[in-house]
Each structure stands twice: as structure tokens, then as C-alpha cells.
Motif scaffolding. Structure first.
Motif, PDB file in Angstrom:
ATOM      1  N   TRP A 102      32.235 -18.595  27.135  1.00  0.00           N
ATOM      2  CA  TRP A 102      31.624 -19.909  27.315  1.00  0.00           C
ATOM      3  C   TRP A 102      30.813 -20.253  26.079  1.00  0.00           C
ATOM      4  O   TRP A 102      30.594 -19.403  25.214  1.00  0.00           O
ATOM      5  CB  TRP A 102      30.706 -19.922  28.546  1.00  0.00           C
ATOM      6  N   SER A 103      30.347 -21.486  26.025  1.00  0.00           N
ATOM      7  CA  SER A 103      29.487 -21.919  24.920  1.00  0.00           C
ATOM      8  C   SER A 103      28.124 -22.311  25.461  1.00  0.00           C
ATOM      9  O   SER A 103      28.002 -22.819  26.573  1.00  0.00           O
ATOM     10  CB  SER A 103      30.105 -23.119  24.192  1.00  0.00           C
ATOM     11  N   CYS A 104      27.102 -22.082  24.663  1.00  0.00           N
ATOM     12  CA  CYS A 104      25.748 -22.458  25.054  1.00  0.00           C
ATOM     13  C   CYS A 104      25.591 -23.978  24.950  1.00  0.00           C
ATOM     14  O   CYS A 104      26.079 -24.586  23.995  1.00  0.00           O
ATOM     15  CB  CYS A 104      24.756 -21.758  24.131  1.00  0.00           C
ATOM     16  N   PRO A 105      24.938 -24.637  25.924  1.00  0.00           N
ATOM     17  CA  PRO A 105      24.733 -26.089  25.842  1.00  0.00           C
ATOM     18  C   PRO A 105      23.996 -26.468  24.558  1.00  0.00           C
ATOM     19  O   PRO A 105      23.088 -25.761  24.112  1.00  0.00           O
ATOM     20  CB  PRO A 105      23.881 -26.394  27.079  1.00  0.00           C
ATOM     21  N   GLU A 106      24.392 -27.546  23.984  1.00  0.00           N
ATOM     22  CA  GLU A 106      23.798 -27.999  22.725  1.00  0.00           C
ATOM     23  C   GLU A 106      22.295 -28.205  22.892  1.00  0.00           C
ATOM     24  O   GLU A 106      21.831 -28.800  23.861  1.00  0.00           O
ATOM     25  CB  GLU A 106      24.461 -29.298  22.276  1.00  0.00           C
ATOM     26  N   GLY A 107      21.533 -27.702  21.942  1.00  0.00           N
ATOM     27  CA  GLY A 107      20.089 -27.829  21.978  1.00  0.00           C
ATOM     28  C   GLY A 107      19.384 -26.618  22.560  1.00  0.00           C
ATOM     29  O   GLY A 107      18.156 -26.512  22.478  1.00  0.00           O
ATOM     30  N   TYR A 108      20.147 -25.683  23.165  1.00  0.00           N
ATOM     31  CA  TYR A 108      19.539 -24.497  23.780  1.00  0.00           C
ATOM     32  C   TYR A 108      19.903 -23.214  23.025  1.00  0.00           C
ATOM     33  O   TYR A 108      19.701 -22.117  23.530  1.00  0.00           O
ATOM     34  CB  TYR A 108      19.993 -24.363  25.233  1.00  0.00           C
ATOM     35  N   GLU A 109      20.424 -23.357  21.819  1.00  0.00           N
ATOM     36  CA  GLU A 109      20.902 -22.185  21.081  1.00  0.00           C
ATOM     37  C   GLU A 109      19.807 -21.146  20.835  1.00  0.00           C
ATOM     38  O   GLU A 109      20.099 -19.955  20.718  1.00  0.00           O
ATOM     39  CB  GLU A 109      21.505 -22.617  19.736  1.00  0.00           C
ATOM     40  N   ASP A 110      18.554 -21.587  20.738  1.00  0.00           N
ATOM     41  CA  ASP A 110      17.456 -20.656  20.456  1.00  0.00           C
ATOM     42  C   ASP A 110      16.696 -20.230  21.712  1.00  0.00           C
ATOM     43  O   ASP A 110      15.639 -19.595  21.619  1.00  0.00           O
ATOM     44  CB  ASP A 110      16.479 -21.293  19.458  1.00  0.00           C
ATOM     45  N   SER A 111      17.211 -20.570  22.891  1.00  0.00           N
ATOM     46  CA  SER A 111      16.562 -20.162  24.138  1.00  0.00           C
ATOM     47  C   SER A 111      16.808 -18.679  24.389  1.00  0.00           C
ATOM     48  O   SER A 111      17.714 -18.065  23.810  1.00  0.00           O
ATOM     49  CB  SER A 111      17.109 -20.979  25.309  1.00  0.00           C
ATOM     50  N   ASP A 112      15.990 -18.098  25.264  1.00  0.00           N
ATOM     51  CA  ASP A 112      16.149 -16.674  25.585  1.00  0.00           C
ATOM     52  C   ASP A 112      17.538 -16.386  26.140  1.00  0.00           C
ATOM     53  O   ASP A 112      18.143 -15.351  25.844  1.00  0.00           O
ATOM     54  CB  ASP A 112      15.088 -16.244  26.605  1.00  0.00           C
ATOM     55  N   VAL A 113      18.038 -17.304  26.981  1.00  0.00           N
ATOM     56  CA  VAL A 113      19.359 -17.099  27.583  1.00  0.00           C
ATOM     57  C   VAL A 113      20.426 -17.006  26.505  1.00  0.00           C
ATOM     58  O   VAL A 113      21.203 -16.046  26.443  1.00  0.00           O
ATOM     59  CB  VAL A 113      19.697 -18.237  28.566  1.00  0.00           C
ATOM     60  N   CYS A 114      20.479 -18.000  25.636  1.00  0.00           N
ATOM     61  CA  CYS A 114      21.555 -18.044  24.645  1.00  0.00           C
ATOM     62  C   CYS A 114      21.412 -16.962  23.583  1.00  0.00           C
ATOM     63  O   CYS A 114      22.412 -16.445  23.083  1.00  0.00           O
ATOM     64  CB  CYS A 114      21.607 -19.427  23.998  1.00  0.00           C
ATOM     65  N   LEU A 115      20.184 -16.610  23.238  1.00  0.00           N
ATOM     66  CA  LEU A 115      19.997 -15.535  22.265  1.00  0.00           C
ATOM     67  C   LEU A 115      20.470 -14.200  22.827  1.00  0.00           C
ATOM     68  O   LEU A 115      20.969 -13.346  22.089  1.00  0.00           O
ATOM     69  CB  LEU A 115      18.523 -15.444  21.859  1.00  0.00           C
TER      70      LEU A 115
END
Length: 584
Positions: free
Chosen positions: A236-249
């Protein structure tokens, strides 16, 4: 430390957005059945194949519907007379209502009661859906034991049959899976969509076990050009704008482009989703390296080695060195493999992962279904539905061949033919001794490839340290070797026993000598006085008799000494009148 609520909500948003994209391209895999009786219900109906059970790909099943008199949800074991048995004909096809318990529970209890196929009637007015099994241990245990086809029909269709059956009338039908899989040419193309996670419970264990069981069949089919296999991994891809969130990292690589849910639902400890993505990417690049080597079957050597050596439980799952060692043991080039993996921290696309996104979410106009269930097997662009087991998947793949072009292993005769008959595959393979081990005798087995090579009669397989390999040696030779070894061991043991005995006897003799010396030393301190002194003492004693019963005198050393005893250091004394020790 468990994931905070805000992170969970973000995680839910993350996958909801992606699921919405995939849903539009998801196709329900269908089979059909034709009702021949009663006449008012005659016709052809669709049914959705469940993602568990054993669909009869390429075959039909004729039978009569059964509808329980009680517990029509099928959530408990059935009584002996639970079925309406009027007008029984052919196979028992159990009809059950949806709801109250998992699909797998219904199918298991129906099969246990004698059902040879299970059809569940939807309780919602909706289009056909694909039934899947839950991930809990109980559901997965049922999945392993369900061996009949399972399908779902719509509420409107099911109500017609239930009404007829409740009135005591027979419903005769033919279930048909012959046209489920297309067979456009002589080669079947198939894919296996999995995830390299081995610690998610029973479902992961079943997935790992399947890949290990399937490997020899896959290599055989591929080597003889019957099939073309491709591994795939969902991403999957991380939603745009959340790339630096704990989830996406934690869950993603390449700046949020490729993500997998955390395997243990804890963002801050244990293995992360990013670890799983990286392992998937390494496996994809191993497949590319295998194809580049012109021996694509080497990928199976890599994946079985990786699953065996690089487990989560051993702490090596995300180890680059462990994956690289698996590549080397599979005989694959590691330099091109490294280049294929690339920089997982870079803010850029990875070609292998982009291929996965395209394959799992084809364009809306495509006849190919989106993939959103793991694990999934796709055969000739149609998603397989049923138990993920070696025999069941093989039957489904065989249904993808035209009848006159099926490989030998697809036919009943191919499964039971004596592979060790003179001139057969097993006989020829063992005779050629490919491992140079001397195992040239063919022995039939019940598992693919249905034979194994063993040592000739009178020989057995033994590991040679000097040759660093297994080889066949004479049983008598081994017995002589064992006899010699036993003799040497007995001699060594006897020698040690004699040595220990001698040392013990010497010790006893030495201790006796030491004790004798100590006794002599003690006695020398209390030697008898001169005769004159003794007589003088006796005269003095007679003169003083009656005055003092226990006179004290000074001994030769000048210390006070009892006339009739000298206290020694051991609590006893030397009796001067008897010349011996008391209490020594």
C-alpha cells in the motif's frame, strides 16, 4: 508499548483509502449450478466460491439440497435426524443460513454431519460476495479440516429453495466448476500472492507450510515448461501528507510509497511493517535474479532457505546477511540483487514494487480481479478460491490445461503409476545417481514426486567426514567399524580403571605412613621417666599416703601434672601406671 488511539485512527484512514481504490476492481469468483427438479425452479444460478474449502475445479457434482429441521444457521453440531431426507438423490448438498457464527464453523459442522457440499444463503439483499476465513486459531483449525466445496448464494435465490425444502419437496441440482478456469493454451500461468510474515499465528504457519510443500511441484512443472510462475506481494501507499507520521515511518519504505501493516500491531517495538516490505522486496529481487540466470526455479531454493533460516523467532528476519546467505545457497548472483533492492530510504520509486501496485490494482476495464485477500493464488488471471494446500492447488492448476494437454501428474494414473518401474522417471533418475551418493535404488512414496532414491540392499546411507557428504556403505563394514570402535573404547576404559585403582592403593599406603609418623611423634612426648625418678616418686607417694588423695607435682617440664594422668590435646590422657593412652 501499544499503538496510541490517534495512530490507530490514522492507520484505519490509511488503509480505508487504499481499500476503496481496490474494491472497484475486485471480482467475485463464481461457479454455477443447474436445478433440474422441481420444474418451477429449473434453471441456472450463480454461486460465489468461498476462499476456503475445496472447490471441484474442472468437475461437476450432482446431488440434492438438504435443509436442517432445526439450527438452520449451522452453528453447532447437528443431531442425527437434523436433515430432511425426503427424495434423497446423489450427493448431500447442505443449505444453511448466514449469520450467528463464522462461515467456517457452519461448513465444518455441515461436513461432519455428512454434507458433500455446503451452500450458505445470504441474509442481506446484496450481490454475491466472497466468503473468507477469519484469522483466529479456531477458524484456521476448521479451515484445515474442511474438505468439501463451499459457496454462497443470494438471499432471493436461497429463499426459493428453503421454502421448497421446508415443504418436504426435493430439490435436485448439478454444481458445476468446469468453466471457472480458462485454458487458452498449453501452458498455465499462475501467481502466488503472499507476505513474508511468519509470526501471525495459524494462517502464517499454513502459508509457510504451503510454500515448502509446493516447491518441488512448482519446480517440476516449471522445468518441463508446463507452467509459468510469478510471486507477488501486496503493498500500500501512505496517504499524501502523512509520510513523516509515526505510522508511515514505521510501516513504509521509500518515503511512504510502499507500506505493510505492522505484524504485531505495535509501532514502537518488535518487527515493523517496513521490515516486512523489505523482506518482500528482497524476495522479488531474488526472483528477478533467478530469471536472469535462466533457471527461474532457483527462486524456490531461495524462499525455502529464507523461511527456514531467517525467521522472526530467531531475530534474523530483517537481517541483510541472512537474506544474502540464502541467495548464495540458492546459487544466485548477489550483486544484481543488491542493485535491484536499491536505497529503501530514498525518496524515489522502486521498479519491482511499482509492478506489485499495478498487478494488485488493474485498470477498471481489465477482466483481471484486484487482489485484496492474502494469501491468494491466481491461475490464468482467475483467482483461485479454496484451501491453500498442495493437492487442492494442483487440481486447480490442472483444470487450467486443455484436457488433451494435461501433464502426467494431473491424471489419476499419473499419481498412482509406479515411478520406480523400469524406464520410469524415478528409476532413471536414481540409476543416474545425480548426487553421487550411491543411492541408486528407487523406492515409491505417497508424496510428490512419488519416489525417492535409497541405497541398494545390504547398504545404508552414512555421512563421511572425509568426503563431507552422504554415501552408501556396507552394513557389515559399518558393523566391523562399530566393533573396532567398541574394542578401543573397552581398552581405554580398562586402562583407566587400572590406573585409578593403582592411584587409590598408593594413596592408602601414603596416608598410612603419615598416620604412623604422627602417632610416633605423639608417643615420643610421653616416654617413661628414669627408674630412679620413678622409685623416688613411689616412696614419696607412700609417705604422703592418707594426707592428700591427689597430690600435685611438677613434671619434667615444670608444669603442674596429675600424678596418675597427663591430659593430652585430644581430651584423653596417658596412664603412667599402664603405659597406654585412654580414649585415643
Amino acid at each position: 508499548m501499544k499503538t496510541p488511539l490517534v495512530v490507530v485512527l490514522l492507520f484505519f484512514l490509511f488503509f480505508s483509502l487504499k481499500a476503496e481504490r481496490v474494491e472497484s476492481g475486485f471480482h467475485v469468483e463464481r461457479a454455477s449450478f443447474t436445478v433440474s427438479l422441481p420444474s418451477k425452479l429449473k434453471g441456472k444460478y450463480d454461486m460465489a466460491i468461498a476462499n476456503f474449502g475445496v472447490p471441484l475445479y474442472g468437475a461437476t457434482l450432482v446431488g440434492s439440497f438438504k435443509y436442517p429441521k432445526t439450527d438452520q444457521d449451522g452453528c453447532a453440531e447437528f443431531d442425527a435426524n437434523a436433515f430432511n431426507t425426503n427424495s434423497s438423490y446423489g450427493a448431500n448438498i447442505m443449505l444453511l443460513n448466514r449469520g450467528e457464527c463464522p462461515f467456517t464453523t457452519k461448513a465444518f459442522f455441515a461436513q461432519k454431519a455428512g454434507a458433500e457440499a455446503v451452500i450458505i444463503v445470504d441474509n442481506i439483499a446484496e450481490d454475491l460476495i466472497t466468503m473468507d476465513a477469519a484469522d483466529d486459531a479456531e477458524s484456521q483449525e476448521y479451515v484445515k479440516n474442511i474438505s468439501v466445496p463451499v459457496a454462497l448464494i443470494t438471499e432471493s435465490v436461497g429463499e426459493k429453495f428453503e421454502e421448497e425444502l421446508s415443504a418436504g419437496n426435493a430439490v435436485i441440482a448439478t454444481l458445476n466448476w468446469t468453466d471457472v478456469l480458462p485454458h487458452p493454451d498449453s501452458r498455465v500461468e499462475y501467481e502466488i500472492w503472499t507476505e513474508l510474515t511468519d509470526s501471525c499465528g495459524a494462517k502464517c504457519d499454513a502459508q509457510v507450510g504451503f510454500l515448502n510443500d509446493w516447491a518441488p511441484i512448482a519446480k517440476e512443472l516449471e522445468t518441463k515448461n508446463y507452467t509459468q510462475f510469478t510471486p507477488h506481494y501486496l503493498t500500500w501507499s501512505c496517504p499524501e501528507g502523512y509520510e513523516d507520521s509515526d505510522v508511515c515511518l514505521s510501516e513504509c519504505i521509500n518515503h511512504g510509497r510502499y507500506c505493510i501493516p505492522d505484524p504485531d500491531d505495535d509501532l514502537y517495538s518488535g518487527y515493523s511493517g517496513a521490515d516486512v516490505v523489505v523482506s518482500n522486496l528482497r524476495a522479488l529481487c531474488a526472483f528477478k535474479a533467478a530469471n536472469d540466470s535462466q533457471i527461474p526455479t532457483k527462486w524456490w531454493d531461495y524462499i525455502t532457505e529464507f523461511q527456514s533460516s531467517c525467521k522472526m523467532s530467531t531475530g534474523l528476519f530483517n537481517s541483510y546477511d541472512c537474506a544474502e546467505t540464502s541467495m548464495k545457497r540458492a546459487g544466485l548472483d548477489t550483486s544484481s540483487w543488491k542493485n535491484c533492492i536499491g536505497d529503501i530510504d530514498a525518496n524515489s520509486e522502486n521498479a519491482m514494487m511499482e509492478e506489485q501496485i499495478i498487478a494488485q490494482s488493474p485498470p477498471s476495464e481489465s477482466t483481471r480481479s484486484s487482489v485484496r485477500i492474502l494469501p491468494t493464488v491466481v491461475i490464468n488471471d482467475v483467482q483461485y478460491r479454496g484451501k491453500l494446500a498442495r493437492g487442492e492447488v494442483l487440481k486447480a492448476i490442472c483444470a487450467g490445461f486443455p484436457n488433451d494437454l494435461k501433464p502426467e501428474m494431473c491424471s489419476d494414473s499419473g499419481l498412482i503409476n509406479d515411478k520406480c518401474a523400469q524406464g520410469a522417471d524415478g528409476w532413471n533418475t536414481c540409476l543416474s545417481d545425480p548426487n553421487k551418493s550411491g543411492e541408486t535404488t528407487c523406492s515409491t512414496t505417497s508424496a510428490f514426486p512419488y519416489y525417492e532414491c535409497i541405497c541398494p540392499k545390504g547398504l545404508h546411507s552414512e555421512f563421511s567426514d572425509s568426503l563431507n557428504t552422504w554415501s552408501c556403505v556396507s552394513v557389515q563394514q559399518t558393523a566391523r567399524s562399530v566393533g573396532k570402535t567398541s574394542t578401543v573404547l573397552a581398552s581405554v576404559f580398562f586402562s583407566l580403571l587400572v590406573l585409578v585403582t593403582c592411584l587409590f592403593l598408593f594413596y592408602r599406603w601414603k596416608m598410612k605412613q603419615v598416620m604412623n609418623q604422627e602417632i610416633r611423634g605423639i608417643l615420643s612426648q610421653y616416654m617413661p621417666l628414669d627408674d630412679d625418678e620413678m622409685e623416688e616418686e613411689e616412696d614419696t607417694a607412700r609417705l604422703n599416703a592418707g594426707n592428700d588423695s591427689s597430690s600435685i607435682r611438677l613434671g619434667r617440664s615444670g608444669s603442674p601434672t596429675a600424678m596418675f594422668g597427663v591430659e593430652n590435646g585430644r581430651g584423653g590422657g596417658f596412664n603412667t601406671s599402664r603405659g597406654e593412652f585412654d580414649h585415643l
